[in-house]
Design an enzyme around this catalytic site. Structure first.
Site, short mmCIF file in Angstrom:
data_model
loop_
_atom_site.label_atom_id
_atom_site.label_comp_id
_atom_site.label_asym_id
_atom_site.label_seq_id
_atom_site.Cartn_x
_atom_site.Cartn_y
_atom_site.Cartn_z
N ASP A 51 0.79 -1.17 0.07
CA ASP A 51 -0.09 -0.57 -0.17
C ASP A 51 0.85 1.11 0.05
O ASP A 51 1.50 1.13 1.19
CB ASP A 51 -0.87 0.33 1.03
N TYR A 56 3.14 9.82 -0.40
CA TYR A 56 4.19 9.21 0.01
C TYR A 56 6.00 9.43 -0.41
O TYR A 56 7.19 8.80 0.53
CB TYR A 56 4.49 7.26 -0.10
N LYS A 81 -2.63 5.83 -4.04
CA LYS A 81 -3.82 7.24 -3.84
C LYS A 81 -2.98 8.13 -4.59
O LYS A 81 -2.39 8.63 -3.95
CB LYS A 81 -4.43 7.15 -2.80
N HIS A 114 -7.40 9.73 -1.52
CA HIS A 114 -6.73 9.54 -0.41
C HIS A 114 -8.00 10.27 0.81
O HIS A 114 -7.69 10.50 1.87
CB HIS A 114 -5.59 10.69 -0.25
#
Length: 286
Positions: A51, A56, A81, A114
């Site tokens: 994930d 990120y 996401k 998200h």
């Protein structure tokens, strides 16, 4: 599938027709070589579900680790996401293409909105973009993250198909029961982020006592709790994260024991509602 037969390879059926492995590996706040090494270690330990997210900043490392693992792409389930920063039809569509390029993949197994902070109009525009990209074959399954019941209802009210997944914070101290009930009734699978409470509750007396009885670590009990909470409903798919190989392996060792009804009940009553959240809590955004 009985609880006794759950394994690291077990998967749940999504409304999209895809299967999602019941245990995922999160890579939040893990970048560069550390992320690459962690994903490689997770795949070697048997995880088949990773994930990630645009924010990120590690999609490239995840993609490289997948490629270098030698595991066929079709045996893996990869998620990304996009936050509300990228809301709106055109922007979301572009970000999905950019995400795929960073991973080096032709498709993603799951892509999520998200958070719901963009507001109703842009949320719906982004959702339409996800539908379009799914229909193009670039996404296998589409869903949302941090959506409250009112956010999910607006999709239904707009006459659009419902998400296959809602990824929210879930653990005994933040059970989000209203959202869980809605998703269960509507066939929306629940993914549990921060299932280990970011370490904030690992020394809880009730949790420690249960862990000691099973000769397990508190973190392993929390992973098992999520797996059992999802039994016979849309699964709670926990997404524990770590950069340490030993911890990555340990977090996956939640399939060789079972929590009793009394133990599940003891954890169930620990819920603190929104006050139990250990990170951002966007589900009440307008």
């Amino acid at each position: 599938m009985s609880l006794a037969n759950l394994t690291l390879k077990s998967a749940a059926a999504l409304s999209s027709g895809q299967n999602i492995p019941l245990l995922g590996f999160g890579v939040y706040k893990n970048r560069g070589d550390s992320c690459y090494s962690a994903v490689k270690a997770a795949l070697e330990a048997g995880y088949r579900h990773i994930d990630s997210a645009v924010v990120y900043r590690n999609e490239t490392e995840v993609g490289q680790a997948v490629q270098d693992s030698g595991i066929p792409r079709q045996e893996l389930f990869i998620t990304s996401k996009a936050t509300s920063r990228y809301a709106g039809y055109d922007v979301t569509a572009r970000v999905i293409d950019e995400s795929l390029a960073r991973f080096g993949f032709d498709y993603l197994d799951l892509f999520l909105i998200h958070d719901p902070y963009a507001g109703r109009e842009k949320r719906l525009e982004s959702w339409k973009a996800l539908i379009h990209k799914r229909d193009e074959g670039k996404l296998k399954t589409i869903g949302v993250s941090n959506y409250g019941v009112h956010h999910l209802e607006e999709i239904k009210d707009a006459g659009l198909e419902q998400p296959a997944v809602n990824q929210i914070e879930l653990h005994p101290w933040c059970q989000q029961r209203g959202i869980v009930e809605y998703c269960t009734k509507n066939g929306i699978l629940l993914e549990a982020y921060s299932p280990l409470t970011r370490g904030q509750y690992l020394d809880n007396e009730v949790l420690v006592k249960i862990a000691e009885k099973h000769r397990k670590e508190p973190a392993q009990v929390l992973v098992r709790w999520a797996l059992q909470m999802g039994y016979d409903t849309p699964a709670y798919v926990p997404l524990p994260k770590s950069s340490q190989p030993a911890r990555i392996i340990s977090n996956s060792q939640a399939f060789d024991f079972e929590l009793s009804k009394d133990e599940m009940d003891a954890l169930y009553v620990l819920d603190k509602g929104a006050e139990g959240a250990t990170t951002w809590h966007p589900v009440n955004a307008p």
